[in-house]
Scaffold this motif. Structure first.
Motif, PDB file in Angstrom:
ATOM      1  N   ASP A  77       5.148   2.065   7.494  1.00 18.22           N
ATOM      2  CA  ASP A  77       4.210   3.034   6.565  1.00 18.22           C
ATOM      3  C   ASP A  77       3.915   4.095   7.629  1.00 18.22           C
ATOM      4  O   ASP A  77       2.833   3.734   8.161  1.00 18.22           O
ATOM      5  CB  ASP A  77       3.349   2.349   5.943  1.00 18.22           C
ATOM      6  CG  ASP A  77       2.612   3.313   5.119  1.00 18.22           C
ATOM      7  OD1 ASP A  77       2.608   4.492   5.342  1.00 18.22           O
ATOM      8  OD2 ASP A  77       1.604   2.954   4.371  1.00 18.22           O
ATOM      9  N   HIS A 127       0.294   5.209   7.749  1.00 12.32           N
ATOM     10  CA  HIS A 127      -0.835   4.107   8.082  1.00 12.32           C
ATOM     11  C   HIS A 127      -0.923   3.612   9.206  1.00 12.32           C
ATOM     12  O   HIS A 127      -1.128   2.415   9.508  1.00 12.32           O
ATOM     13  CB  HIS A 127      -1.143   3.314   6.753  1.00 12.32           C
ATOM     14  CG  HIS A 127      -1.633   3.852   5.615  1.00 12.32           C
ATOM     15  ND1 HIS A 127      -0.669   4.173   4.398  1.00 12.32           N
ATOM     16  CD2 HIS A 127      -2.778   4.336   5.081  1.00 12.32           C
ATOM     17  CE1 HIS A 127      -1.439   4.828   3.401  1.00 12.32           C
ATOM     18  NE2 HIS A 127      -2.714   4.963   3.659  1.00 12.32           N
ATOM     19  N   SER A 128      -0.001   4.089   9.998  1.00 14.12           N
ATOM     20  CA  SER A 128       0.344   3.723  11.507  1.00 14.12           C
ATOM     21  C   SER A 128       0.222   4.656  12.607  1.00 14.12           C
ATOM     22  O   SER A 128       0.316   5.960  12.256  1.00 14.12           O
ATOM     23  CB  SER A 128       1.962   3.139  11.411  1.00 14.12           C
ATOM     24  OG  SER A 128       2.138   2.192  10.333  1.00 14.12           O
ATOM     25  N   SER A 132      -3.240  -9.103  11.806  1.00 13.27           N
ATOM     26  CA  SER A 132      -4.196  -8.681  10.608  1.00 13.27           C
ATOM     27  C   SER A 132      -4.030  -9.187   9.129  1.00 13.27           C
ATOM     28  O   SER A 132      -4.962  -9.242   8.197  1.00 13.27           O
ATOM     29  CB  SER A 132      -4.493  -7.148  10.253  1.00 13.27           C
ATOM     30  OG  SER A 132      -4.990  -6.576  11.761  1.00 13.27           O
ATOM     31  N   ASP A 179      -0.315  -4.442  -2.013  1.00  9.58           N
ATOM     32  CA  ASP A 179      -0.736  -2.923  -2.337  1.00  9.58           C
ATOM     33  C   ASP A 179      -1.132  -2.828  -3.892  1.00  9.58           C
ATOM     34  O   ASP A 179      -0.352  -3.587  -4.523  1.00  9.58           O
ATOM     35  CB  ASP A 179      -0.090  -1.884  -1.700  1.00  9.58           C
ATOM     36  CG  ASP A 179       1.232  -1.914  -2.240  1.00  9.58           C
ATOM     37  OD1 ASP A 179       1.591  -1.887  -3.299  1.00  9.58           O
ATOM     38  OD2 ASP A 179       2.254  -1.308  -1.174  1.00  9.58           O
ATOM     39  N   ARG A 225       2.356  -5.534   1.972  1.00 11.44           N
ATOM     40  CA  ARG A 225       2.175  -4.982   3.230  1.00 11.44           C
ATOM     41  C   ARG A 225       1.659  -6.071   4.640  1.00 11.44           C
ATOM     42  O   ARG A 225       1.040  -6.798   4.104  1.00 11.44           O
ATOM     43  CB  ARG A 225       1.242  -3.933   3.349  1.00 11.44           C
ATOM     44  CG  ARG A 225       1.830  -3.039   2.532  1.00 11.44           C
ATOM     45  CD  ARG A 225       0.830  -1.698   2.060  1.00 11.44           C
ATOM     46  NE  ARG A 225       1.350  -0.599   1.298  1.00 11.44           N
ATOM     47  CZ  ARG A 225       1.638   0.474   1.602  1.00 11.44           C
ATOM     48  NH1 ARG A 225       1.579   0.847   2.912  1.00 11.44           N
ATOM     49  NH2 ARG A 225       2.289   1.309   0.986  1.00 11.44           N
ATOM     50  N   GLY A 270      -0.346  -5.849   8.493  1.00  5.41           N
ATOM     51  CA  GLY A 270      -0.835  -5.038   9.644  1.00  5.41           C
ATOM     52  C   GLY A 270      -0.723  -5.538  10.952  1.00  5.41           C
ATOM     53  O   GLY A 270      -1.056  -7.104  10.804  1.00  5.41           O
ATOM     54  N   GLU A 278      -1.550   0.820  16.006  1.00  9.27           N
ATOM     55  CA  GLU A 278      -1.886   0.320  14.605  1.00  9.27           C
ATOM     56  C   GLU A 278      -0.502   0.633  13.986  1.00  9.27           C
ATOM     57  O   GLU A 278      -0.137   1.329  13.666  1.00  9.27           O
ATOM     58  CB  GLU A 278      -2.987   1.029  14.003  1.00  9.27           C
ATOM     59  CG  GLU A 278      -4.420   0.844  14.854  1.00  9.27           C
ATOM     60  CD  GLU A 278      -4.750  -0.745  14.754  1.00  9.27           C
ATOM     61  OE1 GLU A 278      -4.658  -1.430  13.809  1.00  9.27           O
ATOM     62  OE2 GLU A 278      -5.463  -1.176  15.662  1.00  9.27           O
ATOM     63  N   GLN A 337       1.245  -0.568  10.117  1.00  8.36           N
ATOM     64  CA  GLN A 337       1.386  -1.372   8.800  1.00  8.36           C
ATOM     65  C   GLN A 337       2.909  -1.111   8.580  1.00  8.36           C
ATOM     66  O   GLN A 337       3.522  -0.149   8.467  1.00  8.36           O
ATOM     67  CB  GLN A 337       0.530  -0.476   7.908  1.00  8.36           C
ATOM     68  CG  GLN A 337       0.619  -1.108   6.740  1.00  8.36           C
ATOM     69  CD  GLN A 337      -0.684  -0.321   5.732  1.00  8.36           C
ATOM     70  OE1 GLN A 337      -0.285   0.055   4.802  1.00  8.36           O
ATOM     71  NE2 GLN A 337      -1.798  -0.288   6.275  1.00  8.36           N
TER      72      GLN A 337
END
Length: 182
Positions: A9, A12-13, A121, A126, A132, A134, A170, A172
């Motif tokens: 994604d 969000h990364s 994580s 969603d 999803r 993380g 990071e 996702q």
């Protein structure tokens, strides 16, 4: 056993890095265009096969002049080597939420083994019914191992840039609903 594909994604990364400048502070950067694909047996990330790539031309450090310099022959040679890539070779679980991922990183036509620390994580649904996962990914590498040697000597005898580059990302991932067909 069912094999699932997980895709990035990108909203969000982030695929980030830091390097010491003048040996007193860090300069942060990222690649704005990158892909990550993961295949797992069921939802077991210990079985993950990971592939990632980043477009060198998308490097971003909040300074266009520096970004242009990073793309040229002093650093990444983006015209000759437009992408960097990573392919995992092994995943080791350290504890419930931490893994070490081993793999090959290719930059500027040079492939070298690296290991990355991965903090898991968790997995969540969603609001649209998707699944999803993380991850926070960290690591260190020596840029000269890939032929990225540009530097300058300071009056004090130190170097303008560290050889060590810190990876800080990071990620996702979104699970694809259809399993991968063998």
């Amino acid at each position: 056993m069912t094999t699932y594909k997980w895709v990035l994604d990108p909203t969000h990364s982030e695929l980030g890095f830091k390097i010491k400048h003048l040996m007193i502070s860090n300069i942060s950067g990222s690649f704005q265009q990158f892909q990550v694909e993961v295949e797992t047996e069921n939802d077991d990330f210990r079985t993950a096969q990971i592939r990632a790539a980043a477009e060198i031309a998308s490097i971003h450090t909040n300074n266009e002049q520096r970004d242009h310099h990073l793309r040229n022959s002093d650093f990444f040679e983006a015209e000759t080597y437009p992408r960097l890539s990573f392919q995992s070779t092994k995943v080791e679980q350290q504890d419930e939420d931490n893994f070490t991922v081993y793999g090959d990183l290719t930059m500027k036509g040079v492939r070298k083994p690296v290991q990355l620390k991965v903090e898991y994580s968790g997995v969540t649904k969603d609001p649209w019914g998707g699944v999803r996962a993380g991850f926070t990914i960290t690591g260190k590498l020596n840029r000269s191992d890939w032929g990225i040697n540009f530097n300058g000597v300071l009056e004090t005898g130190g170097l303008a840039l560290s050889e060590e580059v810190k990876i800080n990302s990071e990620i996702q991932l979104v699970k694809q609903l259809e399993p991968v067909l063998a």
